[in-house]
Design a protein around this motif. Structure first.
Motif, PDB file in Angstrom:
ATOM      1  N   ARG A   1       0.859  -1.184   0.000  1.00  0.00           N
ATOM      2  CA  ARG A   1       0.000   0.000   0.000  1.00  0.00           C
ATOM      3  C   ARG A   1       0.892   1.229   0.000  1.00  0.00           C
TER       4      ARG A   1
ATOM      5  N   ARG B   1       1.611   4.065   3.144  1.00  0.00           N
ATOM      6  CA  ARG B   1       1.569   3.332   4.401  1.00  0.00           C
ATOM      7  C   ARG B   1       2.654   2.253   4.525  1.00  0.00           C
ATOM      8  N   ASP B   2       2.905   1.524   3.439  1.00  0.00           N
ATOM      9  CA  ASP B   2       3.832   0.389   3.517  1.00  0.00           C
ATOM     10  C   ASP B   2       5.241   0.704   3.025  1.00  0.00           C
TER      11      ASP B   2
ATOM     12  N   MET C   1       8.141  -0.423   5.346  1.00  0.00           N
ATOM     13  CA  MET C   1       8.201  -1.868   5.549  1.00  0.00           C
ATOM     14  C   MET C   1       8.697  -2.563   4.278  1.00  0.00           C
TER      15      MET C   1
ATOM     16  N   ARG D   1       5.062   2.315  12.885  1.00  0.00           N
ATOM     17  CA  ARG D   1       5.113   0.882  12.543  1.00  0.00           C
ATOM     18  C   ARG D   1       6.461   0.260  12.899  1.00  0.00           C
ATOM     19  N   MET D   2       7.545   0.983  12.614  1.00  0.00           N
ATOM     20  CA  MET D   2       8.862   0.417  12.924  1.00  0.00           C
ATOM     21  C   MET D   2       9.002   0.186  14.423  1.00  0.00           C
TER      22      MET D   2
ATOM     23  N   HIS E   1       7.010  -2.733  15.435  1.00  0.00           N
ATOM     24  CA  HIS E   1       7.656  -3.983  15.017  1.00  0.00           C
ATOM     25  C   HIS E   1       8.875  -4.300  15.881  1.00  0.00           C
TER      26      HIS E   1
END
Lengths: 204, 204
Positions: free
Chosen positions: A15, A18-19, A22, B21-22, B25
């Motif tokens: 996405r 958002r991604d 990652m 997010r990081m 994670h």
């Protein structure tokens, strides 16, 4: 370093926005820990650019591809398919079988889920593998899987066509020109392992 | 599982929004791969919430702390400090020394950089450790480091006070109630290892 002919990491789903981080980290981890190639969905161009930039500066060989046919890549893969999922068999139980499966020179595709992955992927995979059966991070799962697949040999690999090289040391931040061993351009950013295009990968 | 009295992961620096997010994670990886506790900067409340939620549902023991005194935590740590950095000594060269250092029952602090980390951290660290000397991902570096520190024993740990448990299997997505072995609530999302609060950690 490994017995498979080629080890390829496929990032399944992305996405934009958002991604981005990652997906970039999936690609950089694939490169740093011994895979030969990463395939991103074609909407992950920014991540591809970052990984290519790191490869240009720190060496390869490592290839980055953008493809729009992820389902077909998995379906038609001639070789072994590993799908990393928290529902899979325990990595410590199956890692030997995976190595055995590619020992004859099979290509190995390692699928790392992003968005919801289709059930067909579970069925097509030769191995659904869980690096623990806990929810954590697809980047962490990929890293541990690669380190175990290669039994640590990936840590000793040599890099070709690098502009610069970090000199490992107890206390220091030393980067040299890869060719002549002279001190060269440093790497900006935190000095951690994170490299996101605007940190360690920023030209200095 | 390990000889250290307590293994703690410190996330150094966090930019709300960008790093959510990081940081999440990092915390989930610390939990899944055998650390006892993670310390986030106090502006990472959202990440802390996600990691606590996963711990509530999938078990522990695992603690999440928010602290505003990261520098002091490192400076005053009574025990061994490992700093993961691409400039550090090669993990394959020093992992044995790290294990030896904590064998007497020392506490181990593992620092994972986010933003730029101060030079004092390199000096205070008993070990600056590189999981490769390549730029990749702090989550990947942490994962490989923990798996090597514990020599794989973390993969066999039992989880206490879990509501649910994933059953490892060759092809399937089976989640059972942790208490009675009956099929229970599933885990939404991709079934990969990524868990970001709106995927695997969403109540079903």
């Amino acid at each position: 370093m490994h017995d498979a002919r080629e080890v390829v990491v496929l990032r399944y789903g992305h996405r934009p926005g958002r991604d981005d981080r990652m997906t970039t980290h999936v690609g950089l981890t694939a490169r740093a820990l011994g895979a030969d190639r990463v395939i991103f969905p074609d909407n992950a161009g920014q991540s591809a650019e970052t990984v290519r930039d790191i490869t240009d500066r720190f060496g390869g060989p490592f290839a980055v591809e953008l493809r729009d046919d992820q389902k077909a890549i998995v379906r038609n893969w001639e070789g072994t398919v590993v799908h990393l999922t928290m529902y899979g068999e325990r990595v410590q139980d199956v890692e030997g079988d995976v190595r055995e499966s590619v020992r004859g020179g099979d290509d190995l595709l390692i699928v790392v889920g992003g968005e919801k992955v289709p059930w067909a992927l579970y069925e097509r995979a030769d191995f659904n593998v869980g690096v623990t059966n806990q929810p954590h991070s697809e980047v962490a799962g990929l890293a541990v899987f690669l380190d175990r697949l290669f039994e640590g040999a990936e840590l000793d690999r040599e890099w070709e066509d690098a502009d610069r090289r970090v000199v490992p040391e107890a206390t220091g931040k030393t980067v040299i020109d890869a060719d002549d061993g002279e001190e060269g351009g440093g790497v900006d950013g935190d000095g951690g392992h994170g490299a996101d295009g605007d940190e360690a990968s920023r030209p200095d």
